[in-house]
Enzyme design. Structure first.
Site, PDB file in Angstrom:
ATOM      1  N   ARG A  91     -11.304 -20.988  17.919  1.00  0.00           N
ATOM      2  CA  ARG A  91     -10.272 -20.067  18.396  1.00  0.00           C
ATOM      3  C   ARG A  91     -10.671 -18.618  18.157  1.00  0.00           C
ATOM      4  NH1 ARG A  91      -5.528 -21.922  16.077  1.00  0.00           N
ATOM      5  NH2 ARG A  91      -5.344 -23.270  17.891  1.00  0.00           N
TER       6      ARG A  91
ATOM      7  N   CYS B 107       2.840 -22.090  17.081  1.00  0.00           N
ATOM      8  CA  CYS B 107       2.484 -22.010  15.666  1.00  0.00           C
ATOM      9  C   CYS B 107       3.479 -21.114  14.949  1.00  0.00           C
ATOM     10  CB  CYS B 107       1.074 -21.448  15.510  1.00  0.00           C
ATOM     11  SG  CYS B 107      -0.179 -22.360  16.442  1.00  0.00           S
TER      12      CYS B 107
ATOM     13  N   CYS C 285      -4.335  -8.367   3.788  1.00  0.00           N
ATOM     14  CA  CYS C 285      -3.040  -8.784   4.339  1.00  0.00           C
ATOM     15  C   CYS C 285      -1.934  -7.758   4.145  1.00  0.00           C
ATOM     16  CB  CYS C 285      -2.627 -10.106   3.703  1.00  0.00           C
ATOM     17  SG  CYS C 285      -1.121 -10.786   4.463  1.00  0.00           S
TER      18      CYS C 285
ATOM     19  N   CYS D  31      -4.273 -11.073  -1.304  1.00  0.00           N
ATOM     20  CA  CYS D  31      -5.310 -11.049  -0.274  1.00  0.00           C
ATOM     21  C   CYS D  31      -5.496  -9.606   0.213  1.00  0.00           C
ATOM     22  CB  CYS D  31      -4.931 -11.956   0.887  1.00  0.00           C
ATOM     23  SG  CYS D  31      -4.468 -13.638   0.394  1.00  0.00           S
TER      24      CYS D  31
ATOM     25  N   CYS E  63       4.904 -11.507   0.209  1.00  0.00           N
ATOM     26  CA  CYS E  63       4.066 -12.595  -0.294  1.00  0.00           C
ATOM     27  C   CYS E  63       3.495 -12.186  -1.658  1.00  0.00           C
ATOM     28  CB  CYS E  63       2.932 -12.883   0.681  1.00  0.00           C
ATOM     29  SG  CYS E  63       1.840 -14.222   0.133  1.00  0.00           S
TER      30      CYS E  63
ATOM     31  N   CYS F 204       2.438 -26.292  15.137  1.00  0.00           N
ATOM     32  CA  CYS F 204       1.536 -25.943  14.044  1.00  0.00           C
ATOM     33  C   CYS F 204       2.301 -25.040  13.084  1.00  0.00           C
ATOM     34  CB  CYS F 204       0.293 -25.223  14.576  1.00  0.00           C
ATOM     35  SG  CYS F 204      -0.881 -24.708  13.286  1.00  0.00           S
TER      36      CYS F 204
ATOM     37  N   CYS G 205      -6.249 -27.117  10.999  1.00  0.00           N
ATOM     38  CA  CYS G 205      -6.675 -25.862  11.605  1.00  0.00           C
ATOM     39  C   CYS G 205      -7.156 -24.983  10.457  1.00  0.00           C
ATOM     40  CB  CYS G 205      -5.500 -25.215  12.336  1.00  0.00           C
ATOM     41  SG  CYS G 205      -5.838 -23.560  12.979  1.00  0.00           S
TER      42      CYS G 205
END
Length: 350
Positions: free
Chosen positions: A263, A100, A63, A60, A56, A131, A191
């Site tokens: 969640r 998901c 991550c 972040c 990616c 999702c 979400c």
């Protein structure tokens, strides 16, 4: 008079005042609202699968999938639809009602959209909610996924606007809000939640929840993640958050977003049964199910179902996993696994 008033005008000072309540008072208030709006013993179960792992371009700091950090994670291409469906069928058999699918992208490419929409259609054909979390979406991409039947789209705000720049620099806070606007305008359910334990202050946890609660419509699902510290990321040695502060975050989320599913998400693998029980009492009524959460550890299914039985909880939909007769789960339960070496999920092995 209903305790579960839906508001969109929360001031940060009001939310901070909730955080500052004595724990017994906070839990009583949160649980009373939870009991008024939901079956207090029902938990919605989702399974999360990484359909494209690593590489990616975002930075972040939490991550392991960022290409900017050396975490030992091997990048993998988008999974074949047949492998995704195999996992979806397994998830449904184990009691999950929602499947998901997450891809480590800044945003999906237009050439990927036909493949993604077919994936959505095939999973929905199994009778499961769907999702996806694919990064930022344009309004056109959101409409395309909605037309394919995607039920939910996940895009977290991560933290407060004030602390956001200390976590991410390659994507603006406003871009996250814009994606949520595009998702909601398409007709899909939202979400969206965040991560705590990233070195933020209590006021930042209040600020995150304020942003979510003051959206024009509350998110349908609000995942609250505890940071999973991964070697090689900038946050690998950050101080642990007091577990009771995590419980407070769950409780305040329940109070100010009374109709949302809250969640209990990443970080459960290191949480005690007692801590998770407090979170369920405080208003958490959704979990991710399965031994991996994208690339980080998650409790085994048999561990979750054992805890559910001890607490008298039950899944929202679908059959409850029968641990005694499920040979696959029994094999997982009996296998001696060194969790310290199970840091990453090998999607290619499916």
């Amino acid at each position: 008079m209903s305790l579960a008033e839906v508001r969109h005008d929360w001031q940060k000072e009001q939310i901070e005042a909730l955080f500052a309540l004595p724990m017994n008072d906070l839990l009583f208030k949160a649980h009373s609202i939870h009991r008024e709006t939901f079956d207090p013993n029902e938990v919605q179960i989702s399974r999360l699968l990484s359909i494209k792992t690593g590489a990616c371009p975002e930075d972040c700091k939490y991550c392991p999938q960022s290409a900017r950090y050396d975490t030992g994670l091997e990048k993998e291409r988008l999974l074949e639809i047949e492998k995704v469906l195999t996992e979806a069928k397994s998830a449904k058999a184990a009691g999950a009602s929602r499947f998901c699918m997450g891809a480590a992208w800044r945003n999906p490419r237009d050439k990927d959209m036909p493949y993604l929409t077919q994936m959505v259609k095939d999973v929905r054909a199994l009778g499961m909610e769907t999702c996806m979390t694919l990064g930022m979406l344009s309004s056109e991409q959101a409409d395309t996924l909605a037309n394919a039947g995607l039920d939910y789209y996940n895009h977290n705000l991560d933290t407060s606007p004030e602390y956001y720049g200390d976590v991410i620099t390659t994507r603006t806070y406003q871009s996250r809000l814009d994606t949520l606007t595009n998702v909601r305008a398409s007709g899909m359910k939202v979400c969206s939640g965040g991560i705590v334990g990233m070195g933020e202050q209590a006021t930042d946890r209040a600020g995150l929840l304020q942003q979510l609660a003051n959206l024009e419509q509350h998110p349908d699902s609000v995942p609250i993640n505890m940071l999973v510290k991964v070697a090689g990321t900038p946050f690998e040695k950050i101080d642990d958050l007091d577990p009771l502060e995590f419980v407070r975050t769950i409780a305040v989320a329940r109070i100010i977003m009374p109709k949302s599913r809250v969640r209990l998400s990443a970080g459960r693998e290191s949480m005690s049964d007692e801590l998770q029980s407090m979170c369920f009492f405080a208003g958490a009524n959704s979990i991710f199910y399965g031994c991996k959460l994208l690339t980080t550890p998650n409790p085994e299914e048999n561990d979750d179902m054992s805890l559910f039985r001890r607490l008298g909880l039950h899944p929202e939909q679908g059959p409850q996993a029968n641990i005694e007769n499920d040979s696959a789960l029994l094999a997982k339960a009996s296998a001696k696994q060194d969790k310290s070496t199970k840091q990453f999920f090998d999607a290619a092995a499916l």
